[in-house]
Design a protein around this motif. Sequence first.
Motif, PDB file in Angstrom:
ATOM      1  N   GLN A  41      14.495  -3.122  10.507  1.00  0.00           N
ATOM      2  CA  GLN A  41      13.851  -3.890   9.453  1.00  0.00           C
ATOM      3  C   GLN A  41      12.614  -3.171   8.940  1.00  0.00           C
ATOM      4  O   GLN A  41      11.931  -2.476   9.670  1.00  0.00           O
ATOM      5  CB  GLN A  41      13.491  -5.297   9.947  1.00  0.00           C
ATOM      6  CG  GLN A  41      12.464  -5.334  11.055  1.00  0.00           C
ATOM      7  CD  GLN A  41      13.062  -5.299  12.445  1.00  0.00           C
ATOM      8  OE1 GLN A  41      14.150  -4.804  12.658  1.00  0.00           O
ATOM      9  NE2 GLN A  41      12.318  -5.804  13.413  1.00  0.00           N
ATOM     10  N   VAL A  42      12.362  -3.362   7.644  1.00  0.00           N
ATOM     11  CA  VAL A  42      11.198  -2.779   7.001  1.00  0.00           C
ATOM     12  C   VAL A  42      10.703  -3.787   5.964  1.00  0.00           C
ATOM     13  O   VAL A  42      11.508  -4.438   5.296  1.00  0.00           O
ATOM     14  CB  VAL A  42      11.522  -1.399   6.376  1.00  0.00           C
ATOM     15  CG1 VAL A  42      12.564  -1.498   5.289  1.00  0.00           C
ATOM     16  CG2 VAL A  42      10.287  -0.701   5.876  1.00  0.00           C
ATOM     17  N   ALA A  43       9.392  -3.953   5.877  1.00  0.00           N
ATOM     18  CA  ALA A  43       8.831  -4.948   4.956  1.00  0.00           C
ATOM     19  C   ALA A  43       9.105  -4.578   3.503  1.00  0.00           C
ATOM     20  O   ALA A  43       9.434  -5.438   2.690  1.00  0.00           O
ATOM     21  CB  ALA A  43       7.325  -5.085   5.184  1.00  0.00           C
ATOM     22  N   ARG A  44       8.962  -3.315   3.165  1.00  0.00           N
ATOM     23  CA  ARG A  44       9.169  -2.841   1.797  1.00  0.00           C
ATOM     24  C   ARG A  44       9.752  -1.434   1.845  1.00  0.00           C
ATOM     25  O   ARG A  44       9.434  -0.658   2.754  1.00  0.00           O
ATOM     26  CB  ARG A  44       7.848  -2.797   1.026  1.00  0.00           C
ATOM     27  CG  ARG A  44       7.142  -4.121   0.871  1.00  0.00           C
ATOM     28  CD  ARG A  44       7.844  -4.992  -0.173  1.00  0.00           C
ATOM     29  NE  ARG A  44       7.082  -6.189  -0.485  1.00  0.00           N
ATOM     30  CZ  ARG A  44       7.207  -7.343   0.156  1.00  0.00           C
ATOM     31  NH1 ARG A  44       8.031  -7.456   1.164  1.00  0.00           N
ATOM     32  NH2 ARG A  44       6.495  -8.390  -0.210  1.00  0.00           N
ATOM     33  N   LYS A  84      -0.688   4.368   1.526  1.00  0.00           N
ATOM     34  CA  LYS A  84      -0.946   3.965   0.135  1.00  0.00           C
ATOM     35  C   LYS A  84       0.113   2.971  -0.317  1.00  0.00           C
ATOM     36  O   LYS A  84      -0.195   1.917  -0.866  1.00  0.00           O
ATOM     37  CB  LYS A  84      -0.909   5.190  -0.790  1.00  0.00           C
ATOM     38  CG  LYS A  84      -2.146   6.028  -0.783  1.00  0.00           C
ATOM     39  CD  LYS A  84      -2.002   7.140  -1.807  1.00  0.00           C
ATOM     40  CE  LYS A  84      -3.154   8.106  -1.728  1.00  0.00           C
ATOM     41  NZ  LYS A  84      -2.971   9.259  -2.638  1.00  0.00           N
ATOM     42  N   ARG A  85       1.347   3.321  -0.086  1.00  0.00           N
ATOM     43  CA  ARG A  85       2.459   2.452  -0.499  1.00  0.00           C
ATOM     44  C   ARG A  85       2.409   1.127   0.268  1.00  0.00           C
ATOM     45  O   ARG A  85       2.635   0.068  -0.304  1.00  0.00           O
ATOM     46  CB  ARG A  85       3.778   3.166  -0.257  1.00  0.00           C
ATOM     47  CG  ARG A  85       4.980   2.369  -0.593  1.00  0.00           C
ATOM     48  CD  ARG A  85       5.671   2.925  -1.803  1.00  0.00           C
ATOM     49  NE  ARG A  85       6.939   2.240  -1.937  1.00  0.00           N
ATOM     50  CZ  ARG A  85       7.256   1.542  -2.999  1.00  0.00           C
ATOM     51  NH1 ARG A  85       6.450   1.484  -4.022  1.00  0.00           N
ATOM     52  NH2 ARG A  85       8.410   0.921  -3.054  1.00  0.00           N
ATOM     53  N   SER A  86       2.111   1.191   1.550  1.00  0.00           N
ATOM     54  CA  SER A  86       2.039  -0.013   2.370  1.00  0.00           C
ATOM     55  C   SER A  86       0.953  -0.957   1.861  1.00  0.00           C
ATOM     56  O   SER A  86       1.155  -2.171   1.770  1.00  0.00           O
ATOM     57  CB  SER A  86       1.787   0.367   3.836  1.00  0.00           C
ATOM     58  OG  SER A  86       1.898  -0.743   4.666  1.00  0.00           O
ATOM     59  N   GLU A  87      -0.203  -0.391   1.504  1.00  0.00           N
ATOM     60  CA  GLU A  87      -1.287  -1.232   0.991  1.00  0.00           C
ATOM     61  C   GLU A  87      -0.929  -1.805  -0.385  1.00  0.00           C
ATOM     62  O   GLU A  87      -1.216  -2.969  -0.655  1.00  0.00           O
ATOM     63  CB  GLU A  87      -2.592  -0.452   0.906  1.00  0.00           C
ATOM     64  CG  GLU A  87      -3.770  -1.327   0.523  1.00  0.00           C
ATOM     65  CD  GLU A  87      -5.108  -0.627   0.656  1.00  0.00           C
ATOM     66  OE1 GLU A  87      -6.118  -1.336   0.775  1.00  0.00           O
ATOM     67  OE2 GLU A  87      -5.142   0.621   0.656  1.00  0.00           O
ATOM     68  N   GLU A  89       1.996  -2.597  -1.439  1.00  0.00           N
ATOM     69  CA  GLU A  89       3.043  -3.603  -1.266  1.00  0.00           C
ATOM     70  C   GLU A  89       2.568  -4.832  -0.500  1.00  0.00           C
ATOM     71  O   GLU A  89       2.993  -5.942  -0.793  1.00  0.00           O
ATOM     72  CB  GLU A  89       4.256  -2.992  -0.549  1.00  0.00           C
ATOM     73  CG  GLU A  89       4.959  -1.910  -1.333  1.00  0.00           C
ATOM     74  CD  GLU A  89       5.664  -2.440  -2.564  1.00  0.00           C
ATOM     75  OE1 GLU A  89       6.013  -3.631  -2.602  1.00  0.00           O
ATOM     76  OE2 GLU A  89       5.862  -1.651  -3.507  1.00  0.00           O
ATOM     77  N   SER A  90       1.708  -4.637   0.513  1.00  0.00           N
ATOM     78  CA  SER A  90       1.373  -5.741   1.416  1.00  0.00           C
ATOM     79  C   SER A  90      -0.110  -5.907   1.684  1.00  0.00           C
ATOM     80  O   SER A  90      -0.492  -6.646   2.596  1.00  0.00           O
ATOM     81  CB  SER A  90       2.108  -5.554   2.751  1.00  0.00           C
ATOM     82  OG  SER A  90       3.493  -5.452   2.559  1.00  0.00           O
ATOM     83  N   GLY A  91      -0.964  -5.183   0.963  1.00  0.00           N
ATOM     84  CA  GLY A  91      -2.397  -5.305   1.178  1.00  0.00           C
ATOM     85  C   GLY A  91      -2.836  -4.650   2.476  1.00  0.00           C
ATOM     86  O   GLY A  91      -2.100  -3.883   3.088  1.00  0.00           O
ATOM     87  N   ILE A  92      -4.037  -4.964   2.905  1.00  0.00           N
ATOM     88  CA  ILE A  92      -4.597  -4.350   4.107  1.00  0.00           C
ATOM     89  C   ILE A  92      -3.775  -4.705   5.347  1.00  0.00           C
ATOM     90  O   ILE A  92      -3.662  -3.912   6.271  1.00  0.00           O
ATOM     91  CB  ILE A  92      -6.097  -4.691   4.288  1.00  0.00           C
ATOM     92  CG1 ILE A  92      -6.735  -3.770   5.322  1.00  0.00           C
ATOM     93  CG2 ILE A  92      -6.289  -6.157   4.638  1.00  0.00           C
ATOM     94  CD1 ILE A  92      -6.794  -2.326   4.896  1.00  0.00           C
ATOM     95  N   VAL A  97      -0.987  -3.839  10.162  1.00  0.00           N
ATOM     96  CA  VAL A  97      -0.011  -4.514  11.018  1.00  0.00           C
ATOM     97  C   VAL A  97       1.429  -4.184  10.637  1.00  0.00           C
ATOM     98  O   VAL A  97       2.203  -3.701  11.460  1.00  0.00           O
ATOM     99  CB  VAL A  97      -0.217  -6.058  10.980  1.00  0.00           C
ATOM    100  CG1 VAL A  97       0.809  -6.763  11.831  1.00  0.00           C
ATOM    101  CG2 VAL A  97      -1.623  -6.424  11.425  1.00  0.00           C
ATOM    102  N   VAL A  98       1.793  -4.463   9.416  1.00  0.00           N
ATOM    103  CA  VAL A  98       3.203  -4.395   9.009  1.00  0.00           C
ATOM    104  C   VAL A  98       3.796  -3.005   9.208  1.00  0.00           C
ATOM    105  O   VAL A  98       4.890  -2.863   9.751  1.00  0.00           O
ATOM    106  CB  VAL A  98       3.374  -4.876   7.552  1.00  0.00           C
ATOM    107  CG1 VAL A  98       4.808  -4.708   7.083  1.00  0.00           C
ATOM    108  CG2 VAL A  98       2.933  -6.329   7.422  1.00  0.00           C
TER     109      VAL A  98
END
Length: 180
Positions: A41-44, A84-87, A89-92, A97-98
């Motif tokens: 699984q991956v959040a984004r 960069k992409r994680s932030e 897509e999902s913020g800090i 965490v994610v």
Amino acid sequence: MSAPMTVFEAMRRRRMHRQYRPEPPDQETLERLVYAAGRAQVARPGIRHLIVVTDPRIVRTMRQACPGFVNNAPVAIAVCSDLKRSEQESGIRGVEVVSRLDAGASAAFMAIAAPALGIGVCKITSWSEEVVQAILGLPEHVRPEVLMAVGIPVANPSKPLKGFQPSVHADRFGRPWGAP
């Protein structure tokens, strides 16, 4: 190839190997392991990067620079996150965490797939992000999250450690699971 293994059989056989044969797994086996890592699984999309290290010189450098690389595996896989992409897509929370949860899931899928592929893996537990970034040529915004050693286990590996059972609680902390 032997008969397919059920996921529960693979879980039962899963272990962290520390002794490997000198030859690396073949390309097809590594591709299947990478496929397993990618199925977690991956959040984004676009956050997870896998670096498959097969160059013996780079593996040797990693072994020398990472105190937790205490085995003779001929291959290493780094599970990394694009911060960069994680932030974006999902913020800090995506950065803190994610991305780490997603990387851990990827490593777990590799650990479960390994016995079915006839190979072994071992998490590398002690290393510096900055050092691994330098060794692998990662840009500043790509963080190494999990390092896995990969190889073909020796015929008679040492016995696996036992007794790592979680403490299971029912509904609230302190109430034993299965209690009336």
